[in-house]
Design an enzyme around this catalytic site. Structure first.
Site, mmCIF file in Angstrom:
data_model
loop_
_atom_site.group_PDB
_atom_site.id
_atom_site.type_symbol
_atom_site.label_atom_id
_atom_site.label_comp_id
_atom_site.label_asym_id
_atom_site.label_seq_id
_atom_site.Cartn_x
_atom_site.Cartn_y
_atom_site.Cartn_z
ATOM 1 N N ILE A 1 0.808 -1.210 0.000
ATOM 2 C CA ILE A 1 0.000 0.000 0.000
ATOM 3 C C ILE A 1 0.841 1.261 0.000
ATOM 4 C CG2 ILE A 1 -0.270 0.214 2.503
ATOM 5 C CD1 ILE A 1 -3.239 0.909 1.918
ATOM 6 N N SER B 1 -4.797 -4.308 0.035
ATOM 7 C CA SER B 1 -5.233 -5.690 -0.130
ATOM 8 C C SER B 1 -6.360 -6.067 0.819
ATOM 9 C CB SER B 1 -4.060 -6.650 0.066
ATOM 10 O OG SER B 1 -3.423 -6.350 1.279
ATOM 11 N N ASP C 1 1.727 -5.511 10.188
ATOM 12 C CA ASP C 1 1.576 -4.473 11.209
ATOM 13 C C ASP C 1 0.865 -5.060 12.431
ATOM 14 O OD1 ASP C 1 0.878 -2.253 12.748
ATOM 15 O OD2 ASP C 1 0.516 -1.001 10.981
ATOM 16 N N THR D 1 13.314 -11.961 3.612
ATOM 17 C CA THR D 1 12.926 -10.554 3.636
ATOM 18 C C THR D 1 13.863 -9.718 4.484
ATOM 19 O OG1 THR D 1 11.478 -10.844 5.549
ATOM 20 C CG2 THR D 1 10.482 -11.107 3.378
ATOM 21 N N GLU D 2 13.871 -8.443 4.170
ATOM 22 C CA GLU D 2 14.689 -7.507 4.934
ATOM 23 C C GLU D 2 14.295 -7.540 6.405
ATOM 24 O OE1 GLU D 2 13.250 -6.992 2.139
ATOM 25 O OE2 GLU D 2 14.780 -6.322 0.737
#
Lengths: 252, 430
Positions: free
Chosen positions: A97, A130, A152, A227-228
């Site tokens: 987003i 999403s 989140d 992933t980071e």
């Protein structure tokens, strides 16, 4: 914003699909950054724009290629990049987003495609919400894998209903996943991990994967390493909590 | 952009107008109109106004009613709205048999075909269900607790309908989506299985109805939207069967110059007593538009426009009993500012006569031709006579209110920054 003069494989630098298939909000302010086009329905999603090499435009295919993996909240694209070479024949998409972050992923994919000809053609990213618009992108039972990596946490109890994994949203994810499809979730926040696991456990259309299945699934290892966010947690020696469930047919 | 203009948006929220609603008993034993918090019912069998009885903790409604309906059998009546209450009434005694509290304002209600479950949707997108099983009629019940059944994430649900075969519940929202969900054996456990989505509208979906016949018991779904179209759907597959563009119909250009660019958003729709027509209430149209729905060909087409001459009547709500051949309409508003009367309503009816077995032209009934006649009109409209200019103003106010409720506002960067000025949760930049 860096002015883009990107390479030709991604012809439109903003990656925005052709407007006539996408709804334009009435009275929308083009300066507003919360304005992004959403396909009116999955059949209006322009595959040839996202996967130009693999899905040529205007193909009257009887068995068209469809996206099968979706990374919800893909962040900077680490998982997509890792999955791309593991499953070269599957189409995948990241949904993000945040404007600048999704722009970044676009440029990253574009650059990878240039420096690795023939590769990374099967991944793309779309800027969207999403939680509201998944049914606009995917047909019923279209996806075989859905990823929710480090979402989140929405710590405050009054905001729990905004969590991307929730009893109500799981109805939509169950709709989007094919029977047998798998949902992967991971977080470094223990309370969120318990919440997600609880929601999945209580939902009649999901069942937990067995230990052996988890061990045999190549993708599970990527949850922490690709992933980071995952790499940061590993660097700090943090713990992660994952819940991996399979979409099953609803009980009669 | 001055400060005054920025403040305006916050103040108007306090005085929110509400459209008048109408509902008709399936056998036309009574007709109900809701104007603001006032629920007015007329008994057509006894030919007298109804006195509602409510001895619950919060009797009657204290704020605008946003949804009313009878159940399929006509034994129950449900009303709900901005006071966050859902009231279930027995239509024999017009006694409130149950009051259910909701956390948020209620925007839509539906009753399952078997009359066992009442569903209601709140403005946050959650559809709740309450069970009426095991309740004897006319027995006052302790306040019932509702269970969440399904949800549209952060979206206002504008309409709820059960399919005629009882298999599905359909919910429509302001984010252009229509969701079709399988009705489970026990709805209180949640309705988790989504059958399909009906996607295609490009603006908020405002109304839903099913059209069906003995030959086509599953029926087809019809939806009306702010995008000025009416669409026909197969709810099993979610496929769009036909679209009817209301905005392009020439008849609508004769709107007496209310505005330069008349709005053709569909505000309500209702299957007509003849079983093949669909009546529409359209913003800016002083009357109703009729569409023909062909169940076997699965098509929708424009039939005609029934204009209400001699008065300004832009319907806010439509209702029918299907069995009695009448389509009822109401126009009205509550909390209108700037006039002597803040709430007003006007009721008319259209009959669909059968002439030698063929359907004759629909006829707008005169006041003396309506069942219940003057007594019904006095009860449902209130006894004050309202001028055309007031109805015009009401219509404009409702249009503005609907737009601000259902069309998402887009702000410029400066305005958004200004609106954020009172936030206390800014993260520190690092």
């Amino acid at each position: 914003m860096i002015e883009k003069e990107t390479t030709s494989t991604f012809n439109k630098s903003t990656g925005l699909p052709r407007k006539r298939f996408y709804r334009a909000r009435a009275h929308s302010n083009p300066l507003s950054d919360s304005h992004f086009p959403v396909p009116l329905s999955p059949s209006q999603f322009d595959y040839s724009l996202h996967y130009p090499q693999l899905v040529p435009a205007a193909s009257d295919d009887d068995n068209p290629k469809r996206i099968q993996f979706a990374d919800i909240g893909c962040g900077f694209g680490g998982l997509l990049v890792a999955l791309s070479t593991l499953f070269p024949d599957k189409l995948m998409i990241g949904m993000e987003i945040r404007d600048k972050v999704s722009e970044y992923v676009k440029e990253r994919i574009s650059a990878l495609r240039t420096t690795n000809p023939g590769q990374y053609q099967n991944i793309s990213v779309v800027r969207t919400n999403s939680m509201k618009y998944i049914p606009n992108y995917f047909e019923k039972g279209q996806l075989t894998k859905m990823f929710f990596l480090f979402p989140d946490p929405h710590f405050k109890e009054k905001n729990h209903r905004r969590r991307v994994i929730s009893p109500h949203l799981l109805d939509e994810y169950a709709y989007t996943l094919a029977v047998g499809g798998i949902i992967y979730t991971i977080t470094d926040v223990e309370e969120l991990g318990e919440w997600m696991k609880g929601c999945l456990e209580n939902h009649p259309m999901f069942e937990a994967l067995m230990e052996e299945e988890l061990e045999n699934d190549l993708v599970v290892k990527l949850l922490t390493s690709a992933t980071e966010e995952g790499q940061k947690v590993a660097r700090n020696g943090g713990q992660t909590f994952q819940a991996v469930y399979r979409r099953i047919a609803p009980p009669l | 952009m001055g400060d005054a203009q920025m403040e305006e948006g916050d103040n108007t929220r306090e005085i929110e107008v509400a459209p008048a609603l109408i509902a008709v008993d399936p056998a036309q034993r009574s007709v109900a109109v809701a104007v603001g918090s006032d629920l007015r019912v007329y008994d057509l069998i006894g030919d007298c106004p109804v006195s509602l009885v409510d001895d619950s903790a919060k009797p009657f409604h204290s704020d605008s009613i946003r949804a009313i309906r009878y159940d399929a059998s006509g034994k129950l009546f449900v009303s709900a709205g901005d006071d966050k209450l859902v009231k279930i009434w027995s239509t024999d005694s017009w006694f409130c048999i149950s009051s259910v509290c909701c956390e948020k304002r209620v925007s839509a209600v539906a009753v399952s075909n078997d009359g066992l479950f009442v569903c209601f949707a709140d403005k946050f997108g959650v559809v709740w269900v309450v069970s009426l099983k095991g309740d004897a009629e006319n027995q006052a019940l302790a306040d019932k607790k509702a269970a969440p059944m399904l949800a549209h994430y952060c979206s206002i649900i504008t309409s709820l309908e059960f399919s005629p075969d009882g298999r599905f519940i359909v919910s429509a929202d302001r984010d252009y989506k229509i969701r079709v969900t399988v009705v489970p054996k026990n709805p209180l456990d949640g309705a988790h299985e989504i059958q399909t989505f009906c996607l295609g509208h490009s603006e908020y979906v405002s109304c839903l109805d099913f059209i069906h016949s003995p030959d086509y018991p599953h029926g087809l779904l019809i939806s009306g939207s702010g995008d000025s179209t009416v669409r026909l759907w197969d709810v099993t597959l979610g496929s769009l069967l036909d679209t009817c563009e209301i905005g392009s119909k020439a008849e609508l250009s004769a709107t007496d110059g209310i505005e330069e660019d008349p709005c053709h958003a569909v505000t309500d729709l209702c299957t007509c007593p003849n079983g093949t027509s669909v009546a529409l209430a359209v913003q800016s149209l002083k009357g109703i538009m009729l569409l023909n729905c062909n169940l076997s060909a699965k098509t929708l087409s424009m039939a005609k426009v029934v204009l209400v001459e001699g008065e300004t009547l832009i319907p806010t709500s439509l209702g029918t009993s299907l069995s009695e051949g009448l389509l009822w309409m109401v126009t009205g508003i509550s909390k209108l500012q700037g006039f002597d009367h803040s709430s007003l309503a006007r009721v008319r009816a259209v009959s669909f006569p059968e002439d030698d077995g063929r359907d004759a032209e629909p006829v707008l009934l005169r006041d003396d031709e309506i069942p219940g006649g003057q007594k019904l009109l006095e009860r449902l409209q209130g006894s004050v006579s309202i001028g055309n200019d007031v109805f015009l103003a009401a219509s404009e106010a409702l249009k503005t209110s609907m737009r601000s409720l259902l069309i998402k506002k887009q702000y410029s960067d400066e305005k958004r920054e200004f609106r954020k000025r009172t936030r206390n949760d800014r993260k520190l930049k690092h």
